[in-house]
Enzyme design. Sequence first.
Site, PDB file in Angstrom:
ATOM      1  CB  ALA A 144      -6.541  -1.706   7.313  1.00 18.60           C
ATOM      2  CD  GLN A 145     -12.162  -1.481   2.994  1.00 18.77           C
ATOM      3  OE1 GLN A 145     -11.527  -0.788   2.185  1.00 18.77           O
ATOM      4  NE2 GLN A 145     -13.162  -1.000   3.678  1.00 18.77           N
ATOM      5  CG  LEU A 173       1.774  -0.171   7.908  1.00 16.05           C
ATOM      6  CD1 LEU A 173       2.633   0.545   6.873  1.00 16.05           C
ATOM      7  CD2 LEU A 173       1.462   0.774   9.051  1.00 16.05           C
ATOM      8  CD  GLU A 190     -12.802   8.685   8.742  1.00 16.96           C
ATOM      9  OE1 GLU A 190     -13.927   8.197   8.841  1.00 16.96           O
ATOM     10  OE2 GLU A 190     -12.605   9.852   8.353  1.00 16.96           O
ATOM     11  CE1 TYR A 207      -9.688   2.193   7.714  1.00 14.09           C
ATOM     12  CE2 TYR A 207     -10.322   4.311   8.646  1.00 14.09           C
ATOM     13  CZ  TYR A 207      -9.347   3.440   8.223  1.00 14.09           C
ATOM     14  OH  TYR A 207      -8.022   3.811   8.311  1.00 14.09           O
ATOM     15  CB  SER A 260      -7.592   6.074  11.225  1.00 12.68           C
ATOM     16  OG  SER A 260      -8.378   6.996  10.510  1.00 12.68           O
ATOM     17  NE  ARG A 265      -4.773   8.824   0.262  1.00 12.99           N
ATOM     18  CZ  ARG A 265      -5.268   8.218   1.332  1.00 12.99           C
ATOM     19  NH1 ARG A 265      -5.055   6.912   1.526  1.00 12.99           N
ATOM     20  NH2 ARG A 265      -5.929   8.886   2.248  1.00 12.99           N
ATOM     21  CG  HIS A 293      -0.722   9.918   5.690  1.00 15.08           C
ATOM     22  ND1 HIS A 293      -1.451   9.632   6.827  1.00 15.08           N
ATOM     23  CD2 HIS A 293      -0.208   8.744   5.268  1.00 15.08           C
ATOM     24  CE1 HIS A 293      -1.361   8.342   7.094  1.00 15.08           C
ATOM     25  NE2 HIS A 293      -0.634   7.783   6.158  1.00 15.08           N
ATOM     26  N   GLY A 350       0.825  -1.214   0.000  1.00 13.25           N
ATOM     27  CA  GLY A 350       0.000   0.000   0.000  1.00 13.25           C
ATOM     28  C   GLY A 350       0.856   1.259   0.000  1.00 13.25           C
ATOM     29  CD  GLN A 351      -0.319   7.350   0.674  1.00 13.93           C
ATOM     30  OE1 GLN A 351      -0.664   8.106  -0.204  1.00 13.93           O
ATOM     31  NE2 GLN A 351      -0.732   7.500   1.928  1.00 13.93           N
TER      32      GLN A 351
HETATM   33  P1  NDP Z   1      -3.640   1.363   1.396  1.00 18.87           P
HETATM   34  O1  NDP Z   1      -5.073   1.119   1.137  1.00 18.87           O
HETATM   35  O2  NDP Z   1      -2.821   2.076   0.349  1.00 18.87           O
HETATM   36  O3  NDP Z   1      -2.902  -0.024   1.686  1.00 18.87           O
HETATM   37  C1  NDP Z   1      -3.512  -1.032   2.431  1.00 18.87           C
HETATM   38  C2  NDP Z   1      -2.649  -2.266   2.379  1.00 18.87           C
HETATM   39  O4  NDP Z   1      -3.282  -3.302   3.135  1.00 18.87           O
HETATM   40  C3  NDP Z   1      -2.424  -2.836   0.984  1.00 18.87           C
HETATM   41  O5  NDP Z   1      -1.092  -3.302   0.888  1.00 18.87           O
HETATM   42  C4  NDP Z   1      -3.391  -4.006   0.930  1.00 18.87           C
HETATM   43  O6  NDP Z   1      -3.007  -5.033   0.061  1.00 18.87           O
HETATM   44  C5  NDP Z   1      -3.309  -4.493   2.358  1.00 18.87           C
HETATM   45  N1  NDP Z   1      -4.477  -5.301   2.745  1.00 18.87           N
HETATM   46  C6  NDP Z   1      -5.738  -4.885   2.939  1.00 18.87           C
HETATM   47  N2  NDP Z   1      -6.535  -5.897   3.303  1.00 18.87           N
HETATM   48  C7  NDP Z   1      -5.735  -6.997   3.316  1.00 18.87           C
HETATM   49  C8  NDP Z   1      -5.952  -8.366   3.600  1.00 18.87           C
HETATM   50  N3  NDP Z   1      -7.165  -8.820   3.953  1.00 18.87           N
HETATM   51  N4  NDP Z   1      -4.909  -9.224   3.509  1.00 18.87           N
HETATM   52  C9  NDP Z   1      -3.684  -8.777   3.139  1.00 18.87           C
HETATM   53  N5  NDP Z   1      -3.410  -7.487   2.858  1.00 18.87           N
HETATM   54  C10 NDP Z   1      -4.425  -6.625   2.950  1.00 18.87           C
HETATM   55  O7  NDP Z   1      -3.553   2.144   2.777  1.00 18.87           O
HETATM   56  P2  NDP Z   1      -2.493   3.223   3.296  1.00 18.87           P
HETATM   57  O8  NDP Z   1      -1.144   2.784   2.931  1.00 18.87           O
HETATM   58  O9  NDP Z   1      -2.980   4.562   2.919  1.00 18.87           O
HETATM   59  O10 NDP Z   1      -2.700   3.119   4.865  1.00 18.87           O
HETATM   60  C11 NDP Z   1      -1.960   2.195   5.654  1.00 18.87           C
HETATM   61  C12 NDP Z   1      -2.683   1.953   6.954  1.00 18.87           C
HETATM   62  O11 NDP Z   1      -2.847   3.187   7.646  1.00 18.87           O
HETATM   63  C13 NDP Z   1      -4.093   1.382   6.830  1.00 18.87           C
HETATM   64  O12 NDP Z   1      -4.319   0.541   7.922  1.00 18.87           O
HETATM   65  C14 NDP Z   1      -5.000   2.611   6.909  1.00 18.87           C
HETATM   66  O13 NDP Z   1      -6.265   2.244   7.381  1.00 18.87           O
HETATM   67  C15 NDP Z   1      -4.225   3.454   7.902  1.00 18.87           C
HETATM   68  N6  NDP Z   1      -4.388   4.882   7.780  1.00 18.87           N
HETATM   69  C16 NDP Z   1      -4.155   5.527   6.603  1.00 18.87           C
HETATM   70  C17 NDP Z   1      -4.230   6.893   6.518  1.00 18.87           C
HETATM   71  C18 NDP Z   1      -4.002   7.625   5.245  1.00 18.87           C
HETATM   72  O14 NDP Z   1      -4.375   8.821   5.168  1.00 18.87           O
HETATM   73  N7  NDP Z   1      -3.375   7.037   4.241  1.00 18.87           N
HETATM   74  C19 NDP Z   1      -4.562   7.699   7.718  1.00 18.87           C
HETATM   75  C20 NDP Z   1      -4.789   6.905   8.911  1.00 18.87           C
HETATM   76  C21 NDP Z   1      -4.687   5.561   8.924  1.00 18.87           C
HETATM   77  P3  NDP Z   1      -3.688  -5.186  -1.400  1.00 18.87           P
HETATM   78  O15 NDP Z   1      -3.112  -4.076  -2.205  1.00 18.87           O
HETATM   79  O16 NDP Z   1      -3.291  -6.536  -1.822  1.00 18.87           O
HETATM   80  O17 NDP Z   1      -5.158  -5.033  -1.172  1.00 18.87           O
HETATM   81  P1  GDR Z   2     -11.181   9.509   4.207  1.00 17.89           P
HETATM   82  O1  GDR Z   2     -10.632   9.746   2.725  1.00 17.89           O
HETATM   83  O2  GDR Z   2     -12.554   9.001   4.223  1.00 17.89           O
HETATM   84  O3  GDR Z   2     -10.903  10.777   4.970  1.00 17.89           O
HETATM   85  O4  GDR Z   2     -10.229   8.324   4.711  1.00 17.89           O
HETATM   86  P2  GDR Z   2     -11.380   9.962   1.337  1.00 17.89           P
HETATM   87  O5  GDR Z   2     -10.375  10.614   0.459  1.00 17.89           O
HETATM   88  O6  GDR Z   2     -12.029   8.733   0.838  1.00 17.89           O
HETATM   89  O7  GDR Z   2     -12.553  11.004   1.707  1.00 17.89           O
HETATM   90  C1  GDR Z   2     -12.262  12.289   2.219  1.00 17.89           C
HETATM   91  C2  GDR Z   2     -13.507  13.154   2.191  1.00 17.89           C
HETATM   92  O8  GDR Z   2     -13.855  13.458   0.831  1.00 17.89           O
HETATM   93  C3  GDR Z   2     -15.264  13.359   0.681  1.00 17.89           C
HETATM   94  N1  GDR Z   2     -15.587  13.115  -0.742  1.00 17.89           N
HETATM   95  C4  GDR Z   2     -15.202  12.049  -1.459  1.00 17.89           C
HETATM   96  N2  GDR Z   2     -14.445  10.982  -1.118  1.00 17.89           N
HETATM   97  C5  GDR Z   2     -14.178  10.065  -2.091  1.00 17.89           C
HETATM   98  N3  GDR Z   2     -13.383   9.022  -1.797  1.00 17.89           N
HETATM   99  N4  GDR Z   2     -14.700  10.170  -3.359  1.00 17.89           N
HETATM  100  C6  GDR Z   2     -15.484  11.236  -3.736  1.00 17.89           C
HETATM  101  O9  GDR Z   2     -15.926  11.316  -4.868  1.00 17.89           O
HETATM  102  C7  GDR Z   2     -15.738  12.224  -2.732  1.00 17.89           C
HETATM  103  N5  GDR Z   2     -16.440  13.385  -2.740  1.00 17.89           N
HETATM  104  C8  GDR Z   2     -16.338  13.917  -1.529  1.00 17.89           C
HETATM  105  C9  GDR Z   2     -15.645  12.209   1.615  1.00 17.89           C
HETATM  106  O10 GDR Z   2     -17.045  12.249   1.879  1.00 17.89           O
HETATM  107  C10 GDR Z   2     -14.758  12.530   2.813  1.00 17.89           C
HETATM  108  O11 GDR Z   2     -15.389  13.485   3.620  1.00 17.89           O
HETATM  109  C11 GDR Z   2      -8.819   8.340   4.496  1.00 17.89           C
HETATM  110  C12 GDR Z   2      -8.347   6.898   4.374  1.00 17.89           C
HETATM  111  O12 GDR Z   2      -6.990   6.891   4.008  1.00 17.89           O
HETATM  112  C13 GDR Z   2      -8.508   6.170   5.702  1.00 17.89           C
HETATM  113  O13 GDR Z   2      -7.909   4.875   5.600  1.00 17.89           O
HETATM  114  C14 GDR Z   2      -7.797   6.985   6.793  1.00 17.89           C
HETATM  115  O14 GDR Z   2      -7.919   6.345   8.023  1.00 17.89           O
HETATM  116  C15 GDR Z   2      -8.363   8.381   6.845  1.00 17.89           C
HETATM  117  O15 GDR Z   2      -8.183   8.998   5.577  1.00 17.89           O
HETATM  118  C16 GDR Z   2      -7.673   9.238   7.890  1.00 17.89           C
END
Ligand code: NDP
Ligand code: GDR
Length: 323
Positions: free
Chosen positions: A85-86, A83, A130, A152, A128, A187, A182, A12-13
Site C-alpha cells: 500500500a501507499q 500488505l 487510521e 489513506y 489500520s 521502519r 508498529h 516493506g517493514q
Molecule cells: P511499508 O511502507 O514499509 O511497505 C509497503 C510495501 O508496499 C512496500 O513493499 C512497497 O514497495 C509496497 N507497495 C506500495 N505501493 C505499491 C505498488 N503500487 N505496487 C507494488 N508495491 C507497492 O509499510 P508497512 O510494512 O509498515 O505496512 C504494511 C501494510 O500494513 C501497509 O498496507 C500499511 O498501510 C499497513 N499498516 C501498517 C501499519 C504500521 O504501523 N506499520 C499499521 C497499520 C497498517 P516499494 O518499497 O517498492 O514501494
Molecule cells: P501515522 O504515522 O500517520 O500514525 O501512520 P506517522 O509516523 O507518519 O505519524 C504519526 C504522528 O506523528 C505526527 N508527526 C509527524 N509525522 C511525521 N511522519 N513526520 C513528522 O515530522 C511529524 N511530526 C509530528 C503526525 O502528525 C501523526 O500524528 C502510520 C503508518 O504506518 C500507516 O500506514 C498506519 O496505517 C498507521 O501508522 C497506523
Amino acid sequence: MKRKALITGISGQDGSYLAEFLLKKGYQVHGIVRRVALENPIQRLWRLNKIIKKIHLHSGTMDNYASIFKIFNQVKPNEFYHLAAQSYVDYSFQDQFSTLNSNIASTHYCLSAIKESGLKTKFYFAGSSEMFGKVKQIPQNENTPFHPRSPYGISKVTGFDLTRNFRESYGIHASSGILFNHESEKRGFEFVTRKISRAVASIKLKKQKYLELGNLNAQRDWGYAPEYVKGMWMMLQEKNPDDYVVGTGETHSIKYFAEKAFDTLGLNFQKYIKINKKFYRPAEVDILVADSKKINSKLGWKAKTKIDKLIEIMVINDFKLLK
Ligand code: NDP
Ligand code: GDR
C-alpha cells in the site's frame, strides 16, 4: 508438502518480518515486488538481505489485475497476505488520486484473483487504526465506528469493506487486521518514530544540528513490528475468518517519544526540536489506543515490547548504523 504463502509488499517493514516468520514456520515464501526493485536490490530490497536467497520474488505491479492474477495462479498459495500500500498518511493528502486508486484497486484485484481461481486460499488484509480517525470511543475495538481523516484512511476503510464483502458474498476465508502503529529497526525513514530515532543518533554524532517536527501532541499506540506479523499469521490459522484490533493498549504523545529518544543518548530534547508547520496534516488523528481483548482472548496474541524498550531499540540501532 510445504505450505505456500504469497506476500504483497514483501519489501516493506511488515512484509520482510512476515517472510522471516513464515520461513521459520517452514513455508515456501513468495513475494510480489516492482520490476525496478529486482534491478536495484541493494537499495530497494535491503530489508530482505538476510533471506533473499530463501524466498521467491515475482516482479509485478499492484495496479493491474492481470499481473496479480498471473502471479497468484502460478504460485497457488495457501495463504495470501496483502500488505502492499501507499502507507504514508501525510503523502496521501498530497497524492490523493494514486493513494486511493492504488490502495483500493489492489485490494479488489487480490480478492478477485482468489474468487476467480476457485482456490481455497486464505486472505489477510492490512487494515489500520487510521480507519478510526476522529475516534468515536477510547479505546477502539472491532465495534468502534470508522471516521477516517485522510485519503489513506479512506482507502483502508474501503479495503476493509471489500474484504468483508468477499467473505460474506463468496465464502472466502478473508480476515482483516486493524493494526495500530508498529515500529522497528526496519521502519521507513519518513515515519515519525524513525525520523526521531535517526535524528537523535545523527545529532549525538554531530552530523545534524536539530530536528524539525510537526504536531507533538498527537497520541499513538506504538508496538514492535515483529510481534504484529505473528498476529497476522494467527488470524489465518483460525477455522473462521474474522476481523481483529491489534495494539498494545497504551498511548503516548509524539512529544513523549521524542523526549525519551533524546534521553536514551543523554540529550535534552528541548535544545534540538524545532516545530515546522509543514509537517502538520490538513486533518489530524488526535488519539489512538487499542482495545485488543478479542485477539488476546480468541487467539492468545498479546503485545510484549513496551514503549520505552521500543524507543531504546530504535535509537541504539540507528546510532550503531550511523557510527
Ligand atoms: P511499508 O511502507 O514499509 O511497505 C509497503 C510495501 O508496499 C512496500 O513493499 C512497497 O514497495 C509496497 N507497495 C506500495 N505501493 C505499491 C505498488 N503500487 N505496487 C507494488 N508495491 C507497492 O509499510 P508497512 O510494512 O509498515 O505496512 C504494511 C501494510 O500494513 C501497509 O498496507 C500499511 O498501510 C499497513 N499498516 C501498517 C501499519 C504500521 O504501523 N506499520 C499499521 C497499520 C497498517 P516499494 O518499497 O517498492 O514501494
Ligand atoms: P501515522 O504515522 O500517520 O500514525 O501512520 P506517522 O509516523 O507518519 O505519524 C504519526 C504522528 O506523528 C505526527 N508527526 C509527524 N509525522 C511525521 N511522519 N513526520 C513528522 O515530522 C511529524 N511530526 C509530528 C503526525 O502528525 C501523526 O500524528 C502510520 C503508518 O504506518 C500507516 O500506514 C498506519 O496505517 C498507521 O501508522 C497506523
